[in-house]
Scaffold this motif. Structure first.
Motif, PDB file in Angstrom:
ATOM      1  N   ILE A   1       0.862  -1.176   0.000  1.00  0.00           N
ATOM      2  CA  ILE A   1       0.000   0.000   0.000  1.00  0.00           C
ATOM      3  C   ILE A   1       0.906   1.236   0.000  1.00  0.00           C
ATOM      4  O   ILE A   1       1.920   1.263   0.704  1.00  0.00           O
ATOM      5  CB  ILE A   1      -0.972   0.016   1.213  1.00  0.00           C
ATOM      6  N   GLY A   2       0.555   2.194  -0.800  1.00  0.00           N
ATOM      7  CA  GLY A   2       1.322   3.438  -0.875  1.00  0.00           C
ATOM      8  C   GLY A   2       2.782   3.237  -1.235  1.00  0.00           C
ATOM      9  O   GLY A   2       3.629   3.979  -0.761  1.00  0.00           O
ATOM     10  N   GLY A   3       3.046   2.224  -2.038  1.00  0.00           N
ATOM     11  CA  GLY A   3       4.419   1.956  -2.442  1.00  0.00           C
ATOM     12  C   GLY A   3       5.256   1.224  -1.403  1.00  0.00           C
ATOM     13  O   GLY A   3       6.437   0.970  -1.630  1.00  0.00           O
ATOM     14  N   ASN A   4       4.662   0.889  -0.264  1.00  0.00           N
ATOM     15  CA  ASN A   4       5.364   0.149   0.787  1.00  0.00           C
ATOM     16  C   ASN A   4       4.849  -1.278   0.852  1.00  0.00           C
ATOM     17  O   ASN A   4       3.641  -1.510   0.780  1.00  0.00           O
ATOM     18  CB  ASN A   4       5.166   0.813   2.155  1.00  0.00           C
ATOM     19  N   CYS A   5       5.763  -2.231   1.010  1.00  0.00           N
ATOM     20  CA  CYS A   5       5.401  -3.634   1.141  1.00  0.00           C
ATOM     21  C   CYS A   5       5.550  -4.035   2.608  1.00  0.00           C
ATOM     22  O   CYS A   5       6.548  -3.702   3.253  1.00  0.00           O
ATOM     23  CB  CYS A   5       6.302  -4.499   0.254  1.00  0.00           C
ATOM     24  N   TYR A   6       4.539  -4.727   3.134  1.00  0.00           N
ATOM     25  CA  TYR A   6       4.546  -5.144   4.528  1.00  0.00           C
ATOM     26  C   TYR A   6       4.424  -6.658   4.601  1.00  0.00           C
ATOM     27  O   TYR A   6       3.618  -7.257   3.884  1.00  0.00           O
ATOM     28  CB  TYR A   6       3.381  -4.500   5.292  1.00  0.00           C
ATOM     29  N   HIS A   7       5.212  -7.265   5.467  1.00  0.00           N
ATOM     30  CA  HIS A   7       5.144  -8.696   5.733  1.00  0.00           C
ATOM     31  C   HIS A   7       4.593  -8.831   7.153  1.00  0.00           C
ATOM     32  O   HIS A   7       5.244  -8.417   8.116  1.00  0.00           O
ATOM     33  CB  HIS A   7       6.527  -9.323   5.616  1.00  0.00           C
ATOM     34  N   ILE A   8       3.400  -9.385   7.257  1.00  0.00           N
ATOM     35  CA  ILE A   8       2.675  -9.431   8.527  1.00  0.00           C
ATOM     36  C   ILE A   8       2.565 -10.868   9.029  1.00  0.00           C
ATOM     37  O   ILE A   8       2.277 -11.790   8.259  1.00  0.00           O
ATOM     38  CB  ILE A   8       1.255  -8.835   8.363  1.00  0.00           C
ATOM     39  N   PHE A   9       2.788 -11.039  10.321  1.00  0.00           N
ATOM     40  CA  PHE A   9       2.525 -12.301  11.016  1.00  0.00           C
ATOM     41  C   PHE A   9       1.377 -12.068  11.984  1.00  0.00           C
ATOM     42  O   PHE A   9       1.229 -10.970  12.536  1.00  0.00           O
ATOM     43  CB  PHE A   9       3.723 -12.748  11.857  1.00  0.00           C
ATOM     44  N   TRP A  10       0.580 -13.104  12.194  1.00  0.00           N
ATOM     45  CA  TRP A  10      -0.373 -13.092  13.302  1.00  0.00           C
ATOM     46  C   TRP A  10      -0.282 -14.440  14.006  1.00  0.00           C
ATOM     47  O   TRP A  10       0.079 -15.445  13.404  1.00  0.00           O
ATOM     48  CB  TRP A  10      -1.809 -12.791  12.841  1.00  0.00           C
ATOM     49  N   LYS A  11      -0.563 -14.433  15.291  1.00  0.00           N
ATOM     50  CA  LYS A  11      -0.550 -15.675  16.050  1.00  0.00           C
ATOM     51  C   LYS A  11      -1.589 -15.597  17.156  1.00  0.00           C
ATOM     52  O   LYS A  11      -1.958 -14.512  17.613  1.00  0.00           O
ATOM     53  CB  LYS A  11       0.828 -15.974  16.623  1.00  0.00           C
ATOM     54  N   ILE A  12      -2.068 -16.757  17.546  1.00  0.00           N
ATOM     55  CA  ILE A  12      -3.039 -16.846  18.631  1.00  0.00           C
ATOM     56  C   ILE A  12      -2.415 -17.678  19.744  1.00  0.00           C
ATOM     57  O   ILE A  12      -1.986 -18.808  19.513  1.00  0.00           O
ATOM     58  CB  ILE A  12      -4.367 -17.481  18.167  1.00  0.00           C
ATOM     59  N   ASP A  13      -2.370 -17.101  20.938  1.00  0.00           N
ATOM     60  CA  ASP A  13      -1.905 -17.816  22.124  1.00  0.00           C
ATOM     61  C   ASP A  13      -3.106 -18.071  23.028  1.00  0.00           C
ATOM     62  O   ASP A  13      -4.050 -17.273  23.068  1.00  0.00           O
ATOM     63  CB  ASP A  13      -0.851 -16.989  22.863  1.00  0.00           C
ATOM     64  N   LEU A  14      -3.056 -19.177  23.756  1.00  0.00           N
ATOM     65  CA  LEU A  14      -4.164 -19.610  24.605  1.00  0.00           C
ATOM     66  C   LEU A  14      -3.764 -19.494  26.076  1.00  0.00           C
ATOM     67  O   LEU A  14      -2.817 -20.150  26.521  1.00  0.00           O
ATOM     68  CB  LEU A  14      -4.552 -21.054  24.266  1.00  0.00           C
ATOM     69  N   TYR A  15      -4.488 -18.673  26.809  1.00  0.00           N
ATOM     70  CA  TYR A  15      -4.175 -18.377  28.202  1.00  0.00           C
ATOM     71  C   TYR A  15      -5.287 -18.817  29.145  1.00  0.00           C
ATOM     72  O   TYR A  15      -6.416 -19.085  28.719  1.00  0.00           O
ATOM     73  CB  TYR A  15      -3.981 -16.859  28.388  1.00  0.00           C
ATOM     74  N   ASP A  16      -4.964 -18.799  30.437  1.00  0.00           N
ATOM     75  CA  ASP A  16      -5.982 -19.027  31.465  1.00  0.00           C
ATOM     76  C   ASP A  16      -6.862 -17.777  31.549  1.00  0.00           C
ATOM     77  O   ASP A  16      -6.556 -16.758  30.919  1.00  0.00           O
ATOM     78  CB  ASP A  16      -5.322 -19.366  32.800  1.00  0.00           C
ATOM     79  N   PRO A  17      -7.962 -17.822  32.314  1.00  0.00           N
ATOM     80  CA  PRO A  17      -8.877 -16.666  32.371  1.00  0.00           C
ATOM     81  C   PRO A  17      -8.248 -15.363  32.871  1.00  0.00           C
ATOM     82  O   PRO A  17      -8.739 -14.283  32.571  1.00  0.00           O
ATOM     83  CB  PRO A  17      -9.983 -17.130  33.326  1.00  0.00           C
TER      84      PRO A  17
ATOM     85  N   ARG B   1      -8.632 -18.157  27.320  1.00  0.00           N
ATOM     86  CA  ARG B   1      -8.738 -16.845  26.694  1.00  0.00           C
ATOM     87  C   ARG B   1      -7.703 -16.761  25.584  1.00  0.00           C
ATOM     88  O   ARG B   1      -6.554 -17.137  25.767  1.00  0.00           O
ATOM     89  CB  ARG B   1      -8.480 -15.720  27.710  1.00  0.00           C
ATOM     90  N   ARG B   2      -8.116 -16.264  24.444  1.00  0.00           N
ATOM     91  CA  ARG B   2      -7.221 -16.134  23.300  1.00  0.00           C
ATOM     92  C   ARG B   2      -6.626 -14.738  23.233  1.00  0.00           C
ATOM     93  O   ARG B   2      -7.303 -13.768  23.567  1.00  0.00           O
ATOM     94  CB  ARG B   2      -7.990 -16.420  22.010  1.00  0.00           C
ATOM     95  N   VAL B   3      -5.389 -14.679  22.798  1.00  0.00           N
ATOM     96  CA  VAL B   3      -4.757 -13.403  22.488  1.00  0.00           C
ATOM     97  C   VAL B   3      -4.252 -13.516  21.057  1.00  0.00           C
ATOM     98  O   VAL B   3      -3.379 -14.335  20.756  1.00  0.00           O
ATOM     99  CB  VAL B   3      -3.594 -13.064  23.446  1.00  0.00           C
ATOM    100  N   LEU B   4      -4.874 -12.744  20.176  1.00  0.00           N
ATOM    101  CA  LEU B   4      -4.473 -12.667  18.780  1.00  0.00           C
ATOM    102  C   LEU B   4      -3.526 -11.485  18.657  1.00  0.00           C
ATOM    103  O   LEU B   4      -3.923 -10.339  18.852  1.00  0.00           O
ATOM    104  CB  LEU B   4      -5.701 -12.484  17.886  1.00  0.00           C
ATOM    105  N   THR B   5      -2.267 -11.777  18.356  1.00  0.00           N
ATOM    106  CA  THR B   5      -1.248 -10.741  18.220  1.00  0.00           C
ATOM    107  C   THR B   5      -0.903 -10.569  16.748  1.00  0.00           C
ATOM    108  O   THR B   5      -0.635 -11.556  16.053  1.00  0.00           O
ATOM    109  CB  THR B   5       0.027 -11.111  19.008  1.00  0.00           C
ATOM    110  N   ILE B   6      -0.920  -9.314  16.291  1.00  0.00           N
ATOM    111  CA  ILE B   6      -0.603  -8.994  14.901  1.00  0.00           C
ATOM    112  C   ILE B   6       0.659  -8.137  14.898  1.00  0.00           C
ATOM    113  O   ILE B   6       0.740  -7.149  15.633  1.00  0.00           O
ATOM    114  CB  ILE B   6      -1.781  -8.279  14.223  1.00  0.00           C
TER     115      ILE B   6
END
Length: 131
Positions: free
Chosen positions: A88-104, A120-125
């Protein structure tokens, strides 16, 4: 022979649990956390949070629609990780996402990751460089 059966049963149980977690992870990710039957939170790293609103909209859409799970990026079959690139806008981005599973309390890993009552899930981008 009994040992083979035990191993086979364990493998089947692990596969079934991974499929259950994958379904929950998909629901959480695809609804961007709006399905409250799969509780959690979404976190953007500083590098992603600082991107333009248009870039963040693309990221949200790509994370929600991600369906390219392979042995390489999903070795456990739980749909807990994804990667993609966009420009986007002439810039290239390489993105990771991950989901970790935690206690309440989000203080340690879940003791029963297939049970949404105690997980409880934590989705980190993040940028790939932030991994």
């Amino acid at each position: 022979m009994e040992k083979e059966t035990d191993t086979s049963n364990e493998a089947q149980e692990e596969t079934a649990l991974a499929a259950k977690i994958a379904e929950q992870n998909d629901r959480f990710r695809q609804t961007w956390g709006a399905d409250f039957t799969v509780p959690g939170q979404i976190v953007l790293t500083r590098g992603v949070a600082d991107l333009s609103p248009a870039a963040k909209a693309i990221i949200m859409q790509r994370v929600q629609g991600f369906d390219v799970f392979t042995e390489d990026n999903d070795p456990y079959g739980d749909h807990g990780f994804g990667a993609f690139e966009f420009e986007i806008g002439g810039n290239c981005y390489h993105i990771f996402w991950k989901i970790d599973l935690y206690d309440p309390d989000y203080s340690m890993g879940s003791d029963d990751p297939g049970n949404t009552q105690v997980t409880r899930r934590v989705l980190t981008i993040m940028h790939a460089s932030e991994y």
